[in-house]
Design a protein around this motif. Sequence first.
Motif, PDB file in Angstrom:
ATOM      1  N   ILE A 325      36.394  37.814  51.536  1.00  0.00           N
ATOM      2  CA  ILE A 325      37.613  37.887  50.723  1.00  0.00           C
ATOM      3  C   ILE A 325      38.678  38.712  51.445  1.00  0.00           C
ATOM      4  O   ILE A 325      39.872  38.397  51.404  1.00  0.00           O
ATOM      5  CB  ILE A 325      37.300  38.496  49.338  1.00  0.00           C
ATOM      6  CG1 ILE A 325      36.428  37.525  48.524  1.00  0.00           C
ATOM      7  CG2 ILE A 325      38.577  38.811  48.573  1.00  0.00           C
ATOM      8  CD1 ILE A 325      36.070  38.045  47.157  1.00  0.00           C
ATOM      9  N   GLN A 329      42.422  37.622  52.029  1.00  0.00           N
ATOM     10  CA  GLN A 329      43.515  38.388  51.437  1.00  0.00           C
ATOM     11  C   GLN A 329      44.507  38.842  52.507  1.00  0.00           C
ATOM     12  O   GLN A 329      45.710  38.922  52.244  1.00  0.00           O
ATOM     13  CB  GLN A 329      42.955  39.601  50.689  1.00  0.00           C
ATOM     14  CG  GLN A 329      42.290  39.229  49.355  1.00  0.00           C
ATOM     15  CD  GLN A 329      41.698  40.431  48.651  1.00  0.00           C
ATOM     16  OE1 GLN A 329      41.363  41.427  49.294  1.00  0.00           O
ATOM     17  NE2 GLN A 329      41.550  40.338  47.340  1.00  0.00           N
ATOM     18  N   LEU A 402      44.889  30.613  47.778  1.00  0.00           N
ATOM     19  CA  LEU A 402      44.412  31.079  46.475  1.00  0.00           C
ATOM     20  C   LEU A 402      43.086  30.418  46.109  1.00  0.00           C
ATOM     21  O   LEU A 402      42.178  31.070  45.563  1.00  0.00           O
ATOM     22  CB  LEU A 402      45.473  30.790  45.406  1.00  0.00           C
ATOM     23  CG  LEU A 402      46.793  31.555  45.584  1.00  0.00           C
ATOM     24  CD1 LEU A 402      47.799  31.134  44.534  1.00  0.00           C
ATOM     25  CD2 LEU A 402      46.569  33.063  45.521  1.00  0.00           C
ATOM     26  N   ILE A 405      40.346  32.099  48.064  1.00  0.00           N
ATOM     27  CA  ILE A 405      39.999  33.422  47.535  1.00  0.00           C
ATOM     28  C   ILE A 405      39.133  33.287  46.289  1.00  0.00           C
ATOM     29  O   ILE A 405      38.144  34.007  46.115  1.00  0.00           O
ATOM     30  CB  ILE A 405      41.284  34.223  47.233  1.00  0.00           C
ATOM     31  CG1 ILE A 405      41.961  34.614  48.544  1.00  0.00           C
ATOM     32  CG2 ILE A 405      40.969  35.470  46.415  1.00  0.00           C
ATOM     33  CD1 ILE A 405      43.295  35.302  48.365  1.00  0.00           C
ATOM     34  N   ARG A 406      39.505  32.321  45.412  1.00  0.00           N
ATOM     35  CA  ARG A 406      38.684  32.096  44.219  1.00  0.00           C
ATOM     36  C   ARG A 406      37.260  31.668  44.616  1.00  0.00           C
ATOM     37  O   ARG A 406      36.267  32.119  44.036  1.00  0.00           O
ATOM     38  CB  ARG A 406      39.314  31.006  43.341  1.00  0.00           C
ATOM     39  CG  ARG A 406      40.637  31.386  42.714  1.00  0.00           C
ATOM     40  CD  ARG A 406      41.036  30.358  41.653  1.00  0.00           C
ATOM     41  NE  ARG A 406      42.419  30.512  41.263  1.00  0.00           N
ATOM     42  CZ  ARG A 406      43.407  29.768  41.704  1.00  0.00           C
ATOM     43  NH1 ARG A 406      43.162  28.799  42.573  1.00  0.00           N
ATOM     44  NH2 ARG A 406      44.639  29.972  41.281  1.00  0.00           N
ATOM     45  N   GLU A 409      35.366  34.620  46.034  1.00  0.00           N
ATOM     46  CA  GLU A 409      35.029  35.562  44.967  1.00  0.00           C
ATOM     47  C   GLU A 409      33.831  35.038  44.163  1.00  0.00           C
ATOM     48  O   GLU A 409      32.892  35.783  43.834  1.00  0.00           O
ATOM     49  CB  GLU A 409      36.248  35.761  44.057  1.00  0.00           C
ATOM     50  CG  GLU A 409      36.033  36.809  42.989  1.00  0.00           C
ATOM     51  CD  GLU A 409      37.282  36.969  42.132  1.00  0.00           C
ATOM     52  OE1 GLU A 409      37.537  38.077  41.666  1.00  0.00           O
ATOM     53  OE2 GLU A 409      37.975  35.958  41.930  1.00  0.00           O
ATOM     54  N   HIS A 558      38.808  36.153  33.669  1.00  0.00           N
ATOM     55  CA  HIS A 558      40.213  35.999  34.037  1.00  0.00           C
ATOM     56  C   HIS A 558      41.158  36.092  32.852  1.00  0.00           C
ATOM     57  O   HIS A 558      42.384  36.135  33.045  1.00  0.00           O
ATOM     58  CB  HIS A 558      40.431  34.652  34.757  1.00  0.00           C
ATOM     59  CG  HIS A 558      39.715  34.547  36.057  1.00  0.00           C
ATOM     60  ND1 HIS A 558      38.480  33.929  36.183  1.00  0.00           N
ATOM     61  CD2 HIS A 558      40.037  35.013  37.304  1.00  0.00           C
ATOM     62  CE1 HIS A 558      38.081  33.986  37.426  1.00  0.00           C
ATOM     63  NE2 HIS A 558      38.998  34.649  38.142  1.00  0.00           N
ATOM     64  N   ASN A 647      46.704  42.633  32.598  1.00  0.00           N
ATOM     65  CA  ASN A 647      47.059  41.334  33.201  1.00  0.00           C
ATOM     66  C   ASN A 647      47.872  40.488  32.234  1.00  0.00           C
ATOM     67  O   ASN A 647      48.813  39.798  32.635  1.00  0.00           O
ATOM     68  CB  ASN A 647      45.788  40.583  33.603  1.00  0.00           C
ATOM     69  CG  ASN A 647      45.116  41.223  34.803  1.00  0.00           C
ATOM     70  OD1 ASN A 647      45.670  42.132  35.421  1.00  0.00           O
ATOM     71  ND2 ASN A 647      43.914  40.772  35.138  1.00  0.00           N
ATOM     72  N   GLN A 715      50.287  38.710  41.736  1.00  0.00           N
ATOM     73  CA  GLN A 715      49.462  38.282  42.875  1.00  0.00           C
ATOM     74  C   GLN A 715      48.439  39.356  43.252  1.00  0.00           C
ATOM     75  O   GLN A 715      47.289  39.049  43.559  1.00  0.00           O
ATOM     76  CB  GLN A 715      50.371  37.992  44.081  1.00  0.00           C
ATOM     77  CG  GLN A 715      51.266  36.771  43.900  1.00  0.00           C
ATOM     78  CD  GLN A 715      50.463  35.482  43.849  1.00  0.00           C
ATOM     79  OE1 GLN A 715      49.652  35.217  44.697  1.00  0.00           O
ATOM     80  NE2 GLN A 715      50.680  34.689  42.811  1.00  0.00           N
ATOM     81  N   GLU A 716      48.890  40.616  43.239  1.00  0.00           N
ATOM     82  CA  GLU A 716      47.972  41.699  43.583  1.00  0.00           C
ATOM     83  C   GLU A 716      46.850  41.824  42.567  1.00  0.00           C
ATOM     84  O   GLU A 716      45.741  42.238  42.897  1.00  0.00           O
ATOM     85  CB  GLU A 716      48.743  43.016  43.676  1.00  0.00           C
ATOM     86  CG  GLU A 716      49.694  43.079  44.878  1.00  0.00           C
ATOM     87  CD  GLU A 716      50.571  44.317  44.862  1.00  0.00           C
ATOM     88  OE1 GLU A 716      50.499  45.057  43.848  1.00  0.00           O
ATOM     89  OE2 GLU A 716      51.306  44.546  45.853  1.00  0.00           O
ATOM     90  N   LEU A 718      45.520  39.310  41.198  1.00  0.00           N
ATOM     91  CA  LEU A 718      44.754  38.062  41.318  1.00  0.00           C
ATOM     92  C   LEU A 718      44.797  37.268  40.009  1.00  0.00           C
ATOM     93  O   LEU A 718      43.796  36.765  39.533  1.00  0.00           O
ATOM     94  CB  LEU A 718      43.303  38.348  41.725  1.00  0.00           C
ATOM     95  CG  LEU A 718      43.121  38.992  43.113  1.00  0.00           C
ATOM     96  CD1 LEU A 718      41.671  39.248  43.380  1.00  0.00           C
ATOM     97  CD2 LEU A 718      43.731  38.120  44.198  1.00  0.00           C
ATOM     98  N   PHE A 720      45.930  33.961  38.286  1.00  0.00           N
ATOM     99  CA  PHE A 720      46.176  32.637  38.857  1.00  0.00           C
ATOM    100  C   PHE A 720      46.859  31.671  37.888  1.00  0.00           C
ATOM    101  O   PHE A 720      47.236  30.578  38.278  1.00  0.00           O
ATOM    102  CB  PHE A 720      44.849  32.025  39.342  1.00  0.00           C
ATOM    103  CG  PHE A 720      44.116  32.906  40.302  1.00  0.00           C
ATOM    104  CD1 PHE A 720      44.665  33.194  41.544  1.00  0.00           C
ATOM    105  CD2 PHE A 720      42.901  33.476  39.966  1.00  0.00           C
ATOM    106  CE1 PHE A 720      44.005  34.007  42.447  1.00  0.00           C
ATOM    107  CE2 PHE A 720      42.239  34.288  40.856  1.00  0.00           C
ATOM    108  CZ  PHE A 720      42.791  34.562  42.099  1.00  0.00           C
TER     109      PHE A 720
END
Length: 911
Positions: A325, A329, A402, A405-406, A409, A558, A647, A715-716, A718, A720
């Motif tokens: 990751i 990133q 993106l 990264i998902r 993760e 999320h 978030n 974005q930081e 995460l 989406f």
Amino acid sequence: MVDYHAANQSYQYGPSSGSNGAGGGGSMGDYMAQEDDWDRDLLLDPAWEKQQRKTFTAWCNSHLRKAGTQIENIDEDFRDGLKLMLLLEVISGERLPKPERGKMRVHKINNVNKALDFIASKGVKLVSIGAEEIVDGNAKMTLGMIWTIILRFAIQDISVEETSAKEGLLLWCQRKTAPYKNVNVQNFHISWKDGLAFNALIHRHRPELIEYDKLRKDDPVTNLNNAFEVAEKYLDIPKMLDAEDIVGTLRPDEKAIMTYVSCFYHAFSGAQKAETAANRICKVLAVNQENEHLMEDYERLASDLLEWIRRTIPWLEDRVPQKTIQEMQQKLEDFRDYRRVHKPPKVQEKCQLEINFNTLQTKLRLSNRPAFMPSEGRMVSDINNGWQHLEQAEKGYEEWLLNEIRRLERLDHLAEKFRQKASIHEAWTDGKEVMLKHRDYETATLSDIKALIRKHEAFESDLAAHQDRVEQIAAIAQELNELDYYDSHNVNTRCQKICDQWDALGSLTHSRREALEKTEKQLETIDQLHLEYAKRAAPFNNWMESAMEDLQDMFIVHTIEEIEGLISAHDQFKSTLPDADREREAILAIHKEAQRIAESNHIKLSGSNPYTTVTPQIINSKWEKVQQLVPKRDHALLEEQSKQQSNEHLRRQFASQANIVGPWIQTKMEEIGRISIEMNGTLEDQLSHLKQYERSIVDYKPNLDLLEQQHQLIQEALIFDNKHTNYTMEHIRVGWEQLLTTIARTINEVENQILTRDAKGISQEQMQEFRASFNHFDKDHGGALGPEEFKACLISLGYDVENDRQGDAEFNRIMSVVDPNHSGLVTFQAFIDFMSRETTDTDTADQVIASFKVLAGDKNFITAEELRRELPPDQAEYCIARMAPYQGPDAVPGALDYKSFSTALYGESDL
């Protein structure tokens, strides 16, 4: 009173005897309204009043001497109005009404009023100047009146390069003194104080009269006296000031200097024909030089931009995934730097490149030059194609980052879950194969055998309970393979080992049961309490292990709904703890009851429960572990809930700003489209309005920056997705870039229309008429006319393009002019260019050839010396470097061919 007409009847003057005729007063009102700001209070300064008295007196006497008279005291000799009327007749060449002969005050006032009325008839607005003040000898008013006369009859009609009066006189001085060192004329006061400017004017026109190289800047008195004496002796310009008057004041009087300099202008006006010819050549050469610079700038900017696009696209098209990751990133951060730091300047460069290209083409058309054709591969279309390729690569790159990264993760979470479950399972299976292979039943007693059977049944129950965990481990391993986990080999090896061991355990369990059942008939004694304990303790132990596993299980969510679901499930689990505690007490009570019965009956137990390895100590230890893990799980869930609430706040915050900025950009795009069609008012008003509109758009940039900051936080974190808005940051960025590009292009179109109007001499009414005609036939408001719409527009303007053979031929000719690329559309700029060519005149190669012929003294060639004498240094050298040697029969050494050079300027041949 003496009739001065009778006294001076031998003096004859006509319309040409004055410096200006009667015809010059048509536009005098507007100009003199601007010159009404002469500061009468400054006349109270003794030094300035002295300079004005001396200069104005000398100027008046330079004209009165033509009538055989002069004045001594400027505020006394004009009081009776006689010499004032005579002065006006001399400088205008016209007769004034007959003066009154009486010497009474009323006669003087009437004479002065006749003079003032004549001045007013020339379009001069006299502010606060009355006949009574002149008759009373008011020095301030008398000097103001003489300054007004000087402005009207000596300065107003001076015209240099479309500027007139004071500005024209200043430009004339600047042009004439430009080649001289230590001379920099910027005004009519300080710039003349050292005397070099006066000497430069004389030397430029009569170089034999002045030895300019011997003059020193640090000796102003000598310089001034030299210029004044030469002008008086050889140029018939009377000495109007003393050198000490100028040097002795901090700032010489501007009106005195202007009056003096105007005399030099009129003395040298005979050289105007050559200067006009030089001006035309300078103008043409300046246009050509500027166009060459624009072409070079376009080639350089286009090359740099295309090279940047060529380097950037492979980077954006790189889709090689990373293993961790952190590496992905870092790629995402690099991409954000590209969007924030590297791309915005290139967007501006692209926009500026298009504007420069359009401006260059417009200037080439206006100056009758061939259209600019960039080098191969550097056309505007090539840049647009490259930019489109860049945008396409960029659009997919962020989405790929993106998604990667998902994926990583998810892989990390699954891999950790696999390792945890595998470790628990491996710990449980440790020693099970040895236990199942042990042949202890061969030497056991009947009671031991029965205990072994019960123990084996409990093990089978435990084995069945672990079946789900083995299936989970296999499922996780399968998912890691499907998601292309980088360490899949080790995962598969470990999973295969677990599955093979599980199969072996099943086979061994089955074999041991068969062995125990063979001897089961010999087993009768069974400890029911131990068996019951084992049966109840094993599931409870499994429940506690599962509970501990669940309480330590990692989770990833999320949305706030997902974490609230986990919290709800955890609360439900906690509600089952009282029942579990009662079950634990019941199991422990069974063990205690077995102990009590054995003790009460003096039974010696052989240690631990023969049916299970789960002791009360293990149950209590695991129960305490569960009790410790519950609050830790509470804390972890609450932390995640706080994170998801944060978030959600970021989502709502971004959505609130985006739902304002997005519609604002759409509205501004629509307004710009409407403005570009309507275009009310003059072009300058439209340009000013568009620039104000552009500034209002640029002023809105902080709102976009705020949105970028909010998007950075999202974005930081995460995050989406965002259900609160349909706008993404990409949509906003693209809309903003299109908005800036559209307003810049619209402003450029208006600026090009202004260039066309000014260069072609099109009036504002004509421009508005062209716009109205164009808009009337632009039915779809698309900013361009189709062939039929354009034909209808031409017919409305009086062109004979009806549907017959001759009309069709004329229309096809016009279409080839306004639509050379055969696109089927006529833009407003092309329409204006066509109408301007139809209605105005421009410089031609023949006119430039004629101008060069004037400078060459009617010769068919010109020399480098003549070019350097008549043109500014940079443009003279420009011509010398590009003119071919003259090959005619009358050629002399150093002769240059100005005819071929002139035709080359207009694309009729190569330089």
